[in-house]
Motif scaffolding. Structure first.
Motif, PDB file in Angstrom:
ATOM      1  N   TYR A  52       0.845  -1.188   0.000  1.00  0.00           N
ATOM      2  CA  TYR A  52       0.000   0.000   0.000  1.00  0.00           C
ATOM      3  C   TYR A  52       0.882   1.240   0.000  1.00  0.00           C
ATOM      4  CZ  TYR A  52      -3.810  -3.090   1.521  1.00  0.00           C
ATOM      5  OH  TYR A  52      -4.750  -4.102   1.608  1.00  0.00           O
ATOM      6  N   ALA A  53       0.315   2.338  -0.487  1.00  0.00           N
ATOM      7  CA  ALA A  53       0.969   3.650  -0.395  1.00  0.00           C
ATOM      8  C   ALA A  53      -0.118   4.697  -0.250  1.00  0.00           C
ATOM      9  CB  ALA A  53       1.803   3.943  -1.635  1.00  0.00           C
ATOM     10  N   SER A  54       0.230   5.813   0.367  1.00  0.00           N
ATOM     11  CA  SER A  54      -0.691   6.937   0.362  1.00  0.00           C
ATOM     12  C   SER A  54      -0.846   7.416  -1.081  1.00  0.00           C
ATOM     13  CB  SER A  54      -0.183   8.068   1.262  1.00  0.00           C
ATOM     14  OG  SER A  54       0.770   8.867   0.584  1.00  0.00           O
TER      15      SER A  54
ATOM     16  N   GLY B 150       2.551  -3.553 -10.267  1.00  0.00           N
ATOM     17  CA  GLY B 150       1.119  -3.555 -10.520  1.00  0.00           C
ATOM     18  C   GLY B 150       0.276  -3.988  -9.333  1.00  0.00           C
ATOM     19  N   ASP B 151       0.903  -4.547  -8.312  1.00  0.00           N
ATOM     20  CA  ASP B 151       0.177  -4.987  -7.117  1.00  0.00           C
ATOM     21  C   ASP B 151      -0.052  -3.860  -6.113  1.00  0.00           C
ATOM     22  OD1 ASP B 151      -0.045  -7.789  -7.793  1.00  0.00           O
ATOM     23  OD2 ASP B 151       2.126  -7.924  -7.447  1.00  0.00           O
ATOM     24  N   LEU B 152       0.530  -2.703  -6.370  1.00  0.00           N
ATOM     25  CA  LEU B 152       0.419  -1.595  -5.412  1.00  0.00           C
ATOM     26  C   LEU B 152      -1.022  -1.102  -5.292  1.00  0.00           C
ATOM     27  CD1 LEU B 152       1.832   0.461  -3.564  1.00  0.00           C
ATOM     28  CD2 LEU B 152       2.139   1.914  -5.586  1.00  0.00           C
ATOM     29  N   GLN B 153      -1.469  -0.914  -4.049  1.00  0.00           N
ATOM     30  CA  GLN B 153      -2.789  -0.369  -3.770  1.00  0.00           C
ATOM     31  C   GLN B 153      -2.636   1.006  -3.123  1.00  0.00           C
ATOM     32  OE1 GLN B 153      -5.589  -3.388  -2.040  1.00  0.00           O
ATOM     33  NE2 GLN B 153      -3.758  -4.685  -1.973  1.00  0.00           N
ATOM     34  N   THR B 154      -3.479   1.935  -3.547  1.00  0.00           N
ATOM     35  CA  THR B 154      -3.416   3.299  -3.024  1.00  0.00           C
ATOM     36  C   THR B 154      -4.428   3.491  -1.905  1.00  0.00           C
ATOM     37  OG1 THR B 154      -2.725   4.143  -5.178  1.00  0.00           O
ATOM     38  CG2 THR B 154      -3.609   5.739  -3.615  1.00  0.00           C
ATOM     39  N   GLU B 155      -3.981   4.076  -0.797  1.00  0.00           N
ATOM     40  CA  GLU B 155      -4.856   4.329   0.356  1.00  0.00           C
ATOM     41  C   GLU B 155      -4.638   5.772   0.827  1.00  0.00           C
ATOM     42  OE1 GLU B 155      -7.319   4.866   2.537  1.00  0.00           O
ATOM     43  OE2 GLU B 155      -7.508   2.695   2.243  1.00  0.00           O
ATOM     44  N   PRO B 156      -5.550   6.687   0.437  1.00  0.00           N
ATOM     45  CA  PRO B 156      -5.389   8.087   0.826  1.00  0.00           C
ATOM     46  C   PRO B 156      -5.290   8.310   2.332  1.00  0.00           C
ATOM     47  CG  PRO B 156      -7.070   7.870  -0.876  1.00  0.00           C
ATOM     48  CD  PRO B 156      -6.713   6.485  -0.442  1.00  0.00           C
ATOM     49  N   ALA B 157      -5.864   7.417   3.122  1.00  0.00           N
ATOM     50  CA  ALA B 157      -5.844   7.594   4.575  1.00  0.00           C
ATOM     51  C   ALA B 157      -4.443   7.491   5.166  1.00  0.00           C
ATOM     52  CB  ALA B 157      -6.758   6.568   5.246  1.00  0.00           C
ATOM     53  N   PHE B 158      -3.474   6.984   4.395  1.00  0.00           N
ATOM     54  CA  PHE B 158      -2.099   6.889   4.884  1.00  0.00           C
ATOM     55  C   PHE B 158      -1.280   8.129   4.546  1.00  0.00           C
ATOM     56  CE2 PHE B 158      -2.671   2.062   4.601  1.00  0.00           C
ATOM     57  CZ  PHE B 158      -3.035   1.980   5.929  1.00  0.00           C
ATOM     58  N   ARG B 159      -1.966   9.235   4.203  1.00  0.00           N
ATOM     59  CA  ARG B 159      -1.262  10.494   3.977  1.00  0.00           C
ATOM     60  C   ARG B 159      -0.556  10.971   5.256  1.00  0.00           C
ATOM     61  NH1 ARG B 159      -5.411  14.667   0.929  1.00  0.00           N
ATOM     62  NH2 ARG B 159      -5.668  13.513  -1.035  1.00  0.00           N
ATOM     63  N   GLU B 160       0.304  11.964   5.045  1.00  0.00           N
ATOM     64  CA  GLU B 160       0.939  12.659   6.157  1.00  0.00           C
ATOM     65  C   GLU B 160      -0.107  13.479   6.903  1.00  0.00           C
ATOM     66  OE1 GLU B 160       2.809  12.931   8.499  1.00  0.00           O
ATOM     67  OE2 GLU B 160       4.768  13.541   7.706  1.00  0.00           O
TER      68      GLU B 160
ATOM     69  N   GLN C  86      -6.689   5.151  11.717  1.00  0.00           N
ATOM     70  CA  GLN C  86      -6.988   3.875  12.373  1.00  0.00           C
ATOM     71  C   GLN C  86      -7.902   2.975  11.545  1.00  0.00           C
ATOM     72  OE1 GLN C  86      -5.557   2.812  15.579  1.00  0.00           O
ATOM     73  NE2 GLN C  86      -6.109   0.992  14.394  1.00  0.00           N
ATOM     74  N   PRO C  87      -9.008   3.485  10.964  1.00  0.00           N
ATOM     75  CA  PRO C  87      -9.838   2.602  10.129  1.00  0.00           C
ATOM     76  C   PRO C  87      -9.068   2.011   8.953  1.00  0.00           C
ATOM     77  CG  PRO C  87     -11.060   4.569  10.714  1.00  0.00           C
ATOM     78  CD  PRO C  87      -9.638   4.811  11.140  1.00  0.00           C
ATOM     79  N   ALA C  88      -8.138   2.781   8.378  1.00  0.00           N
ATOM     80  CA  ALA C  88      -7.353   2.270   7.257  1.00  0.00           C
ATOM     81  C   ALA C  88      -6.429   1.141   7.698  1.00  0.00           C
ATOM     82  CB  ALA C  88      -6.551   3.396   6.618  1.00  0.00           C
ATOM     83  N   LEU C  89      -5.755   1.322   8.826  1.00  0.00           N
ATOM     84  CA  LEU C  89      -4.926   0.239   9.359  1.00  0.00           C
ATOM     85  C   LEU C  89      -5.754  -1.006   9.616  1.00  0.00           C
ATOM     86  CD1 LEU C  89      -2.712   2.178  11.952  1.00  0.00           C
ATOM     87  CD2 LEU C  89      -1.917   1.106   9.837  1.00  0.00           C
TER      88      LEU C  89
END
Length: 221
Positions: free
Chosen positions: A54-56, A78-88, A151-154
């Motif tokens: 995952y990455a922000s 190509g397996d990378l998933q984006t999760e905006p909740a992991f932003r700074e 926390q919900p993203a984790l």
């Protein structure tokens, strides 16, 4: 419930890092050193049998994750998933400003003139609240707002994993420090998180434990 290992990697150095500018929800590309930081993290994690990555949604985190996955033997880019909740952390009005000026402006009224000093003496949680309180537009995140997204993203990442999974998350300095503060309160997070460093957590039966913080050279299991 499953036991899951999370490997939090701080993105490589960016131009705003190089110029000592506040970079929360703002973004800038990796420098040559930043690319080297990312590749170094990838080499250190190359043999780890990653189950997910995952990455922000920032360019700096996604580019770092792509370099990590290029080197990995289990996953591909190509397996990378984006999760905006992991932003700074969102620094609101203070985004893009000179770091020394901001730390002095916010911390000096209480006798503290650096971000690390504020974290050491006030806690990172209260420091977030200070940014919120002093943002004239109210856009900066306080601690409660930060955790409402993180926390919900984790928990989602862990819930989607299988027992024994190892997962990498390319994320950000204050995000990592905040996570370690919550789940490893005895760890000194006033020590800055280095670009490309690796922080490891184990989640077992819903309980988060910090196993390693800001590892830049040691063995990664």
């Amino acid at each position: 419930m499953a036991t899951v290992e999370l490997y939090l990697v701080r993105h490589g150095q960016t131009y705003l890092n190089k110029y000592h500018r506040i970079q929360g929800w703002s973004d800038s590309p990796l420098t040559a050193k930043g690319i080297a930081d990312a590749k170094n993290a990838g080499e250190r994690l190359a043999k780890l049998p990653l189950a997910a990555a995952y990455a922000s949604d920032t360019n700096r985190a996604q580019t770092t994750a792509q370099h990590i996955l290029t080197a990995n033997q289990a996953l591909a880019v190509g397996d990378l998933q984006t999760e905006p909740a992991f932003r700074e952390e969102n620094f609101g009005y203070f985004e893009g400003l000179d770091t020394g000026f901001v730390w002095h402006a916010i911390g000096s009224p209480v006798g503290l003139d650096s971000f690390n000093a504020m974290i050491r003496h006030l806690t990172i949680e209260k420091t977030k609240d200070m940014f919120k309180a002093q943002d004239p537009y109210g856009d900066a995140e306080d601690n409660a707002e930060f955790w409402e997204r993180v926390q919900p993203a984790l928990d989602r990442v862990v819930a989607q994993a299988s027992d024994g999974d190892k997962i990498v998350i390319a994320t950000h300095s204050t995000t990592i420090r905040s996570i370690v503060s919550k789940f490893g309160p005895d760890i000194d997070i006033s020590v800055p998180v280095d670009n490309g460093s690796i922080t490891k957590l184990t989640v077992k039966n819903g309980h988060y434990r910090v196993d390693d913080y800001n590892n830049t050279t040691g063995k990664i299991n």
